[in-house]
Scaffold this active site. Structure first.
Site, PDB file in Angstrom:
ATOM      1  N   MET A 115      -2.525  -8.886 -17.656  1.00 58.08           N
ATOM      2  CA  MET A 115      -3.724  -8.128 -18.032  1.00 58.08           C
ATOM      3  C   MET A 115      -3.404  -6.664 -18.348  1.00 58.08           C
ATOM      4  SD  MET A 115      -6.225  -9.797 -15.113  1.00 58.08           S
ATOM      5  CE  MET A 115      -4.925  -9.703 -13.862  1.00 58.08           C
ATOM      6  N   LYS A 137     -14.280 -16.164 -16.367  1.00 62.34           N
ATOM      7  CA  LYS A 137     -13.947 -14.805 -15.945  1.00 62.34           C
ATOM      8  C   LYS A 137     -12.806 -14.339 -16.833  1.00 62.34           C
ATOM      9  CE  LYS A 137     -14.430 -13.420 -11.764  1.00 62.34           C
ATOM     10  NZ  LYS A 137     -15.816 -12.953 -11.869  1.00 62.34           N
ATOM     11  N   ASP A 178     -12.500 -22.175 -14.639  1.00 60.42           N
ATOM     12  CA  ASP A 178     -12.295 -20.846 -15.208  1.00 60.42           C
ATOM     13  C   ASP A 178     -12.230 -20.896 -16.726  1.00 60.42           C
ATOM     14  OD1 ASP A 178     -12.401 -19.202 -13.044  1.00 60.42           O
ATOM     15  OD2 ASP A 178     -10.234 -19.007 -12.782  1.00 60.42           O
TER      16      ASP A 178
END
Length: 270
Positions: free
Chosen positions: A189, A68, A46
């Site tokens: 996030m 990502k 990742d």
């Protein structure tokens, strides 16, 4: 004719492990994670995994970066899952290396489901999640007998489009629950949606509820700001913080003041 017959699955010679790389500091890797990385012939990595962690890979291991990250061009999830399945069927020892913990907002659950559908069992190695590392780096807990009886991990970036949940996160209900049950909120996030999150949480939590935002948790360039819920969006803007960052809201942060903390806490544990 055998009515119980199932489609024949390919003979599986490889294996797959989902490994949590932790929040960034290589010293926070578990021993089990290091062993899995050293054994891998293929690593699917990742974007948020620290490059220093790849030093544990064996010579000749194939390292594939499948980044990502919210707001950036990302490798399609379906493509990543096909890579995993194909490599295992080719006899490779595959490690899917994911930031934080694979099962906390890491799509690990989706990947395990697809692997099992392909007849592949997967081992999961947990990693320290960014929400825990963020508050530990500030010297405060997520739970406390006097301030918080529990903790809620929630994403500020809900899935959209086909297959998305019917309703977005009900921040007002979450705020009421956090207030009544004395819970710490850890929001992943959430920086890009901070204005909306702040506005909705204020329907159930006081404006002076302590809050903190931690960017690059556990890394030498970690940055943070201690603030209140009522000043969440403005504090993020003033401090110039951006993703990847974790927002923490709750009374466990009470007494934590920006003036009491250096601008950068440095590497986790120092």
């Amino acid at each position: 004719m055998n009515n119980n017959a199932h489609p024949t699955l390919p003979f599986i010679t490889g294996r797959c492990t989902l490994v949590g790389a932790g929040p960034g500091d290589p010293e926070l890797l578990t021993v089990k994670a290091v062993k899995a990385i050293q054994a891998a012939t293929v690593l699917l990595v990742d974007d948020l995994v620290n490059d220093e962690i790849l030093a544990y890979a064996r010579p000749g291991a194939r390292i594939v970066h499948v980044g990502k990250r919210g707001g950036c061009k990302s490798t399609p999830q379906a493509f990543i899952e096909r890579l995993m399945i194909t490599a295992v069927r080719e006899g490779e020892t595959v490690v899917r290396l994911k930031g934080g913990d694979p099962f906390i907002f890491g799509r690990g659950g989706e990947e395990v489901e697809h692997l099992r559908e392909a007849g592949i069992e997967c081992v999961v190695v947990n990693g320290i999640t960014a929400g825990l590392a963020a508050v530990s780096g500030l010297g405060v807990p997520l739970t406390h007998r006097d301030h918080a009886q529990g903790v809620v991990f929630v994403t500020g970036h809900a899935k959209t489009g086909a297959g998305a949940a019917e309703e977005p996160t009900d921040w007002r209900a979450l705020a009421a629950m956090a207030h009544d049950a004395r819970l710490t909120l850890v929001i992943y996030m959430g920086v890009s949606g901070a204005a909306h999150i702040e506005r909705e949480l204020l329907h159930g939590l006081p404006a002076d509820t302590p809050a903190a935002v931690v960017q690059h948790a556990s890394l030498p360039h970690q940055r943070h700001v201690a603030t209140t819920l009522g000043r969440l969006k403005s504090s993020i803007a003033e401090a110039g913080l951006a993703s990847p960052a974790v927002i923490v809201v709750g009374d466990v942060l009470r007494g934590l003041a920006a003036a009491e903390l250096p601008a950068s806490t440095g590497r986790f544990g120092t």
